[in-house]
Motif scaffolding. Structure first.
Motif, PDB file in Angstrom:
ATOM      1  N   THR A 201       0.632  -1.008   0.070  1.00  0.00           N
ATOM      2  CA  THR A 201      -0.182  -0.185   0.347  1.00  0.00           C
ATOM      3  C   THR A 201       1.030   1.089  -0.212  1.00  0.00           C
ATOM      4  O   THR A 201       1.399   1.175   0.900  1.00  0.00           O
ATOM      5  N   THR A 202       0.758   2.115  -1.031  1.00  0.00           N
ATOM      6  CA  THR A 202       1.765   3.134  -1.191  1.00  0.00           C
ATOM      7  C   THR A 202       0.478   4.264  -1.193  1.00  0.00           C
ATOM      8  O   THR A 202      -0.498   4.643  -2.187  1.00  0.00           O
ATOM      9  N   ILE A 203       1.373   5.538  -0.078  1.00  0.00           N
ATOM     10  CA  ILE A 203       0.677   6.914  -0.510  1.00  0.00           C
ATOM     11  C   ILE A 203       1.300   7.727  -1.136  1.00  0.00           C
ATOM     12  O   ILE A 203       2.541   7.577  -0.247  1.00  0.00           O
ATOM     13  N   ASN A 204       1.426   9.511  -1.393  1.00  0.00           N
ATOM     14  CA  ASN A 204       2.923   9.695  -1.715  1.00  0.00           C
ATOM     15  C   ASN A 204       1.700  10.866  -2.504  1.00  0.00           C
ATOM     16  O   ASN A 204       1.308  11.221  -2.450  1.00  0.00           O
ATOM     17  N   ALA A 205       2.352  12.071  -1.188  1.00  0.00           N
ATOM     18  CA  ALA A 205       1.909  12.985  -1.527  1.00  0.00           C
ATOM     19  C   ALA A 205       3.026  13.768  -2.372  1.00  0.00           C
ATOM     20  O   ALA A 205       2.456  15.305  -2.178  1.00  0.00           O
ATOM     21  N   PHE A 206       4.591  13.322  -2.382  1.00  0.00           N
ATOM     22  CA  PHE A 206       5.007  14.306  -3.309  1.00  0.00           C
ATOM     23  C   PHE A 206       5.937  15.802  -2.460  1.00  0.00           C
ATOM     24  O   PHE A 206       5.240  16.373  -2.353  1.00  0.00           O
TER      25      PHE A 206
END
Length: 464
Positions: A201-206
């Motif tokens: 599971t990946t969440i990237n807000a940069f």
């Protein structure tokens, strides 16, 4: 004669170092395999690219480290690490400046990551059963004939004085711990042994950040430590300014949604000028910088679900960022590494009570399942903020997480006017108390009351 028990740790970052402290209690020999060659004194190294940036050890992490290494806090202070009274720290929250009060929290010890790692390595070296195998790159896992148990690792070693001199070696152990960080190759290694790799599971807000170290003088020396949070989706920029050893101050600026702070001097200063309060800009605009600007952008949240695997080999444990990596801007990483090591100690002690000494059956799977539960709270904290950025990609929060996000926004609005709400929130952030305290009626009524009041955000100069 009884065979010597052996544990191998892949990676000599903080998660691996703390795990080795625990394993030294349970195994005759502990080997830490690290790709880098450790510096003799506090200094950056390639394996920790974020070491040049701001690091904060939360209260819970400080307590655990002191249990592992009695006297460590005094040693850090003796090496020049400043001890900060929480009352001296200004926090510009997503809703504005928090109230000036005396939180019931222990002092924070501020230091560079290089100093902490060096001190921990020095303390570990006092254990005659802990061995540092430097310049070693693990290339795969070794297994028994049926591939049901991990039996060691294959390693490629470089010579410190002659990097071209490389030799391969197989090292066997009763337990292998992967603390190799985000670059962990365990998913590929498991696949090569016939296992399914874990779902991710990946969440990237940069989010990216940039840091610079300044000499403590002039306006800078008069500036109280300050942390300015972002407030996505509307406010994507933030920063922090804290003292570290050597009479220095580290300034870290950060931005989400690819609103990255520049790495050049003029751009770095201009980014600071655009923050919602001028505190950091005023402190550094005429300050003497003693390092270049360093940037870092590897901030995605990644969770590898080893606990869900239908088949899992014995004698393999994954900890730290190798299993769960958070956006480092929230300062949870070092404390979670300490919690991981503490959980490993508890599981090994229970294993010894349940089975004969040296019998590790079932330990690995049980540990990964317990670790997944342990990571739930810090993971939710990180993604609840990062999911609010407009450009955030990856898994989307479920209904329960979305409700928590909305409720936490109300708590953040309430704490700018209420010291008790702020105290409760800080205790949760420092992992001293569980998040459930924020749902106590005395807190919930004040949070929900923000719906009626409108809870306007506060901008501007710091309120004293």
């Amino acid at each position: 004669m009884q065979r010597e028990s052996h544990a191998i740790i892949i990676g000599g970052s903080l998660a691996g170092l703390l795990a080795s402290r625990v394993l030294a209690k349970h195994f005759d020999r502990v080997s830490i395999i690290e790709r880098d060659f450790f510096p003799e004194k506090p200094a950056p190294r390639p394996g920790i690219p974020q070491s040049r940036h701001l690091h904060i050890l939360l209260n819970r992490g400080k307590i655990i480290l002191e249990e592992f290494f009695p006297g460590l806090e005094n040693e850090l202070v003796a090496a020049g690490a400043p001890s900060l009274d929480p009352r001296s720290i200004g926090w510009f929250s997503p809703a504005g400046w928090t109230p000036h009060f005396s939180p019931d929290l222990n002092d924070l010890i501020m230091f560079s990551r290089d100093l902490l790692d060096c001190q921990v390595r020095r303390r570990l070296a006092e254990n005659t059963n802990v061995h540092f195998l430097e310049g070693g790159t693990v290339t795969g896992l070794l297994a028994n004939a049926s591939r049901t148990e991990v039996a060691g690792v294959s390693v490629r070693f470089r010579d410190r004085h002659n990097p071209g001199n490389i030799h391969a070696e197989n090292l066997y152990a009763d337990l292998v711990v992967d603390a190799g960080g985000k670059v962990s190759k365990t998913p590929q290694w498991l696949k090569s042994l016939g296992y399914e790799p874990p779902l991710e599971t990946t969440i990237n807000a940069f989010v990216g950040y940039a840091s610079r170290i300044y000499k403590c003088s002039g306006k800078l020396s008069d500036t109280a430590p300050v942390f300015m949070s972002t407030a996505p989706p509307f406010r994507t920029r933030g920063g922090g300014i804290f003292p570290i050893e050597g009479n220095r101050w580290v300034v870290t600026l950060f931005g989400g949604d690819r609103d990255y702070p520049p790495a050049d001097e003029a751009g770095f200063l201009e980014f600071a000028r655009t923050l919602p309060t001028p505190t950091i800009y005023d402190a550094i605009k005429a300050a003497e910088a003693i390092t270049p600007v360093y940037s870092y952008r590897g901030t995605e949240n990644r969770l590898r679900h080893y606990e869900r695997l239908r088949r899992y080999p014995e004698n393999l444990i994954i900890i730290g960022h190798a299993v769960c990596a958070f956006n480092p801007i929230y300062g949870q990483g070092m404390t979670v590494a300490a919690l991981d090591a503490q959980m490993l100690d508890e599981c090994l002690q229970k294993q010894r009570e349940r089975y004969q000494e040296g019998d590790l059956r079932g330990l690995a799977r049980q540990f990964q399942q317990k670790l997944a539960k342990l990571h739930t709270i810090p993971w939710t904290f990180a993604i609840s903020q990062d999911s609010r950025y407009r450009g955030s990609t990856g898994a989307k929060p479920n209904l329960g997480t979305r409700l928590i996000i909305e409720y936490m926004e109300l708590v953040l609005k309430a704490l700018v006017d209420d010291a008790k709400v702020c105290q409760a929130f800080l205790e949760v952030v420092h992992m001293i108390k569980p998040p459930a305290v924020l749902f106590h009626p005395s807190i919930a009524l004040k949070a929900i009351g923000q719906l009626a009041s409108g809870g306007q955000k506060v901008e501007g100069t710091r309120q004293n």
